[in-house]
Scaffold this motif. Structure first.
Motif, PDB file in Angstrom:
ATOM      1  N   GLU A   1       4.627 121.011 -94.273  1.00 54.14           N
ATOM      2  CA  GLU A   1       5.672 120.184 -93.681  1.00 54.14           C
ATOM      3  C   GLU A   1       5.250 118.723 -93.734  1.00 54.14           C
ATOM      4  N   ALA A   2       6.139 117.885 -94.262  1.00 58.12           N
ATOM      5  CA  ALA A   2       5.824 116.461 -94.362  1.00 58.12           C
ATOM      6  C   ALA A   2       5.819 115.797 -92.988  1.00 58.12           C
ATOM      7  N   HIS A   3       6.770 116.207 -92.123  1.00 58.66           N
ATOM      8  CA  HIS A   3       6.903 115.603 -90.790  1.00 58.66           C
ATOM      9  C   HIS A   3       7.056 116.711 -89.747  1.00 58.66           C
ATOM     10  N   PRO A   4       5.957 117.402 -89.442  1.00 57.48           N
ATOM     11  CA  PRO A   4       6.027 118.491 -88.464  1.00 57.48           C
ATOM     12  C   PRO A   4       6.289 117.970 -87.063  1.00 57.48           C
ATOM     13  N   GLY A   5       6.882 118.815 -86.260  1.00 51.56           N
ATOM     14  CA  GLY A   5       7.156 118.462 -84.870  1.00 51.56           C
ATOM     15  C   GLY A   5       7.285 119.717 -84.035  1.00 51.56           C
ATOM     16  N   GLU A   6       7.861 119.572 -82.829  1.00 50.73           N
ATOM     17  CA  GLU A   6       7.912 120.712 -81.921  1.00 50.73           C
ATOM     18  C   GLU A   6       8.937 121.772 -82.361  1.00 50.73           C
ATOM     19  N   LEU A   7       9.971 121.366 -83.124  1.00 49.39           N
ATOM     20  CA  LEU A   7      10.946 122.333 -83.607  1.00 49.39           C
ATOM     21  C   LEU A   7      10.484 123.037 -84.882  1.00 49.39           C
ATOM     22  N   GLN A   8       9.834 122.303 -85.745  1.00 49.60           N
ATOM     23  CA  GLN A   8       9.260 122.900 -86.952  1.00 49.60           C
ATOM     24  C   GLN A   8       7.817 122.421 -87.082  1.00 49.60           C
ATOM     25  N   PRO A   9       6.897 123.142 -86.460  1.00 48.30           N
ATOM     26  CA  PRO A   9       5.492 122.748 -86.529  1.00 48.30           C
ATOM     27  C   PRO A   9       4.902 123.054 -87.899  1.00 48.30           C
ATOM     28  N   GLN A  10       3.701 122.535 -88.110  1.00 46.64           N
ATOM     29  CA  GLN A  10       2.986 122.868 -89.327  1.00 46.64           C
ATOM     30  C   GLN A  10       2.711 124.363 -89.353  1.00 46.64           C
ATOM     31  N   HIS A  11       2.709 124.958 -90.525  1.00 47.13           N
ATOM     32  CA  HIS A  11       2.576 126.400 -90.654  1.00 47.13           C
ATOM     33  C   HIS A  11       1.166 126.863 -90.309  1.00 47.13           C
ATOM     34  N   ARG A  12       1.072 127.858 -89.448  1.00 46.74           N
ATOM     35  CA  ARG A  12      -0.221 128.428 -89.074  1.00 46.74           C
ATOM     36  C   ARG A  12      -0.540 129.676 -89.903  1.00 46.74           C
ATOM     37  N   THR A  13       0.489 130.358 -90.357  1.00 41.72           N
ATOM     38  CA  THR A  13       0.292 131.558 -91.166  1.00 41.72           C
ATOM     39  C   THR A  13       1.216 131.486 -92.378  1.00 41.72           C
ATOM     40  N   GLU A  14       0.941 132.321 -93.341  1.00 43.60           N
ATOM     41  CA  GLU A  14       1.806 132.364 -94.517  1.00 43.60           C
ATOM     42  C   GLU A  14       3.180 132.911 -94.148  1.00 43.60           C
ATOM     43  N   ALA A  15       3.235 133.802 -93.162  1.00 45.87           N
ATOM     44  CA  ALA A  15       4.529 134.306 -92.694  1.00 45.87           C
ATOM     45  C   ALA A  15       5.365 133.166 -92.110  1.00 45.87           C
ATOM     46  N   ASP A  16       4.720 132.264 -91.357  1.00 43.63           N
ATOM     47  CA  ASP A  16       5.417 131.091 -90.820  1.00 43.63           C
ATOM     48  C   ASP A  16       5.993 130.240 -91.949  1.00 43.63           C
ATOM     49  N   LYS A  17       5.201 130.076 -92.988  1.00 48.41           N
ATOM     50  CA  LYS A  17       5.607 129.207 -94.101  1.00 48.41           C
ATOM     51  C   LYS A  17       6.765 129.823 -94.878  1.00 48.41           C
ATOM     52  N   ILE A  18       6.727 131.115 -95.089  1.00 50.87           N
ATOM     53  CA  ILE A  18       7.831 131.794 -95.763  1.00 50.87           C
ATOM     54  C   ILE A  18       9.105 131.681 -94.934  1.00 50.87           C
ATOM     55  N   ASP A  19       8.975 131.819 -93.618  1.00 50.99           N
ATOM     56  CA  ASP A  19      10.139 131.700 -92.736  1.00 50.99           C
ATOM     57  C   ASP A  19      10.742 130.307 -92.817  1.00 50.99           C
ATOM     58  N   ALA A  20       9.894 129.272 -92.848  1.00 54.84           N
ATOM     59  CA  ALA A  20      10.389 127.891 -92.970  1.00 54.84           C
ATOM     60  C   ALA A  20      11.105 127.702 -94.304  1.00 54.84           C
ATOM     61  N   ALA A  21      10.581 128.300 -95.363  1.00 55.89           N
ATOM     62  CA  ALA A  21      11.208 128.183 -96.677  1.00 55.89           C
ATOM     63  C   ALA A  21      12.581 128.863 -96.685  1.00 55.89           C
ATOM     64  N   LYS A  22      12.697 129.993 -95.998  1.00 56.44           N
ATOM     65  CA  LYS A  22      13.985 130.676 -95.904  1.00 56.44           C
ATOM     66  C   LYS A  22      15.011 129.802 -95.173  1.00 56.44           C
TER      67      LYS A  22
ATOM     68  N   GLY B   1      12.342 118.638 -87.669  1.00 61.81           N
ATOM     69  CA  GLY B   1      11.012 118.707 -87.069  1.00 61.81           C
ATOM     70  C   GLY B   1      11.064 118.572 -85.565  1.00 61.81           C
ATOM     71  N   GLY B   2      11.934 117.665 -85.087  1.00 63.38           N
ATOM     72  CA  GLY B   2      12.059 117.449 -83.652  1.00 63.38           C
ATOM     73  C   GLY B   2      11.744 116.017 -83.264  1.00 63.38           C
ATOM     74  N   ILE B   3      11.738 115.747 -81.981  1.00 62.01           N
ATOM     75  CA  ILE B   3      11.503 114.400 -81.465  1.00 62.01           C
ATOM     76  C   ILE B   3      10.129 113.892 -81.872  1.00 62.01           C
ATOM     77  N   VAL B   4       9.141 114.766 -81.883  1.00 62.06           N
ATOM     78  CA  VAL B   4       7.789 114.365 -82.282  1.00 62.06           C
ATOM     79  C   VAL B   4       7.796 113.868 -83.727  1.00 62.06           C
ATOM     80  N   ALA B   5       8.488 114.586 -84.605  1.00 63.04           N
ATOM     81  CA  ALA B   5       8.556 114.176 -86.012  1.00 63.04           C
ATOM     82  C   ALA B   5       9.235 112.824 -86.158  1.00 63.04           C
ATOM     83  N   ILE B   6      10.306 112.612 -85.413  1.00 62.03           N
ATOM     84  CA  ILE B   6      11.028 111.333 -85.468  1.00 62.03           C
ATOM     85  C   ILE B   6      10.127 110.201 -84.974  1.00 62.03           C
ATOM     86  N   TRP B   7       9.455 110.431 -83.838  1.00 63.38           N
ATOM     87  CA  TRP B   7       8.581 109.414 -83.270  1.00 63.38           C
ATOM     88  C   TRP B   7       7.453 109.051 -84.229  1.00 63.38           C
ATOM     89  N   ASP B   8       6.821 110.048 -84.823  1.00 58.91           N
ATOM     90  CA  ASP B   8       5.716 109.782 -85.739  1.00 58.91           C
ATOM     91  C   ASP B   8       6.191 109.011 -86.968  1.00 58.91           C
TER      92      ASP B   8
END
Length: 229
Positions: free
Chosen positions: A95-116, A204-211
């Motif tokens: 994720e280029a701009h992770p935040g509280e709604l879409q955090p950086q991927h912790r597992t490959e399952a998380d990453k596949i879900d984000a891609a979907k 990403g969420g408010i955190v992503a926007i702020w960053d």
């Protein structure tokens, strides 16, 4: 599936220092591509080499929270329809701009879900191949958030740019479709200030926007450095 990530690659919060646009250590035009183990959206293990057939492969990197990628989707969908003589694949990266709604991927399952989710939300019709959480494939290709490569069926990289620019890619892909040689060059980045691009940060969420806002002046300066090179 792997359940760990490299802290240096899978950053939790975005800062401009994570991207030095003047340094590109990835594969260059003229190099031979590097294969990698990837996942399809249904979790199947594949290799990038599986997608090098009898057509040149147009490979773009992107993620749900990347404004540069998000704004490129509609014109790239048109180019995919315009040039069926080429294969078109999206490599889903960190994720280029992770935040509280879409955090950086912790597992490959998380990453596949984000891609979907990305496929649904952005109406992405290309084949999506998902990199692992440590960026094993992405590291080969420079780790930029929205780069683009054209790879010949024999594995030679014909074209690469650290930023995609669909308007410029039209002429490049047209030449390839006609069997004409192309000159690799750095495409001018399209500033991510369109409504579609800005809306992407809300994924990403408010955190992503702020960053993003906090680092905007440094991002602009980084882009200017590239333009002056």
């Amino acid at each position: 599936m792997t359940n760990t990530q490299s802290n240096t690659y899978g950053y939790r919060r975005f800062t401009p220092e994570q991207y030095d646009f003047t340094v590109d250590e990835g594969l260059q035009a003229g190099d031979t591509f590097k294969d990698a183990e990837l996942h399809t959206l249904d979790g199947q293990i594949v290799h990038l080499a599986d997608y090098l057939n009898d057509k040149p492969l147009v490979l773009e990197t992107g993620s749900m929270t990347c404004p540069m990628y998000a704004q490129s989707v509609p014109p790239m969908m048109k180019l995919m329809e315009k040039y069926p003589e080429l294969d078109h694949v999206l490599l889903y990266v960190r994720e280029a701009h992770p935040g509280e709604l879409q955090p950086q991927h912790r597992t490959e399952a998380d990453k596949i879900d984000a891609a979907k989710k990305t496929k649904r939300r952005y109406h992405e019709n290309r084949t999506i191949l998902v990199d692992d959480v440590n960026g094993s494939a992405h590291r080969n290709y420079g780790t930029m958030p929205n780069s683009i490569f054209v790879i010949a069926p024999d594995g030679k990289i014909l074209f690469r740019s650290i930023w995609n620019n669909a308007e410029d890619m039209d002429a490049i892909l047209g030449a390839l479709a006609n069997g004409e040689p192309v000159q690799s060059r750095e495409l001018k980045a399209v500033p991510p200030f369109s409504f579609r691009a800005v809306r992407t940060l809300f994924m990403g969420g408010i955190v992503a926007i702020w960053d993003f806002v906090r680092g905007l002046h440094r991002l602009v300066a980084n882009h200017k450095k590239v333009g002056n090179m």
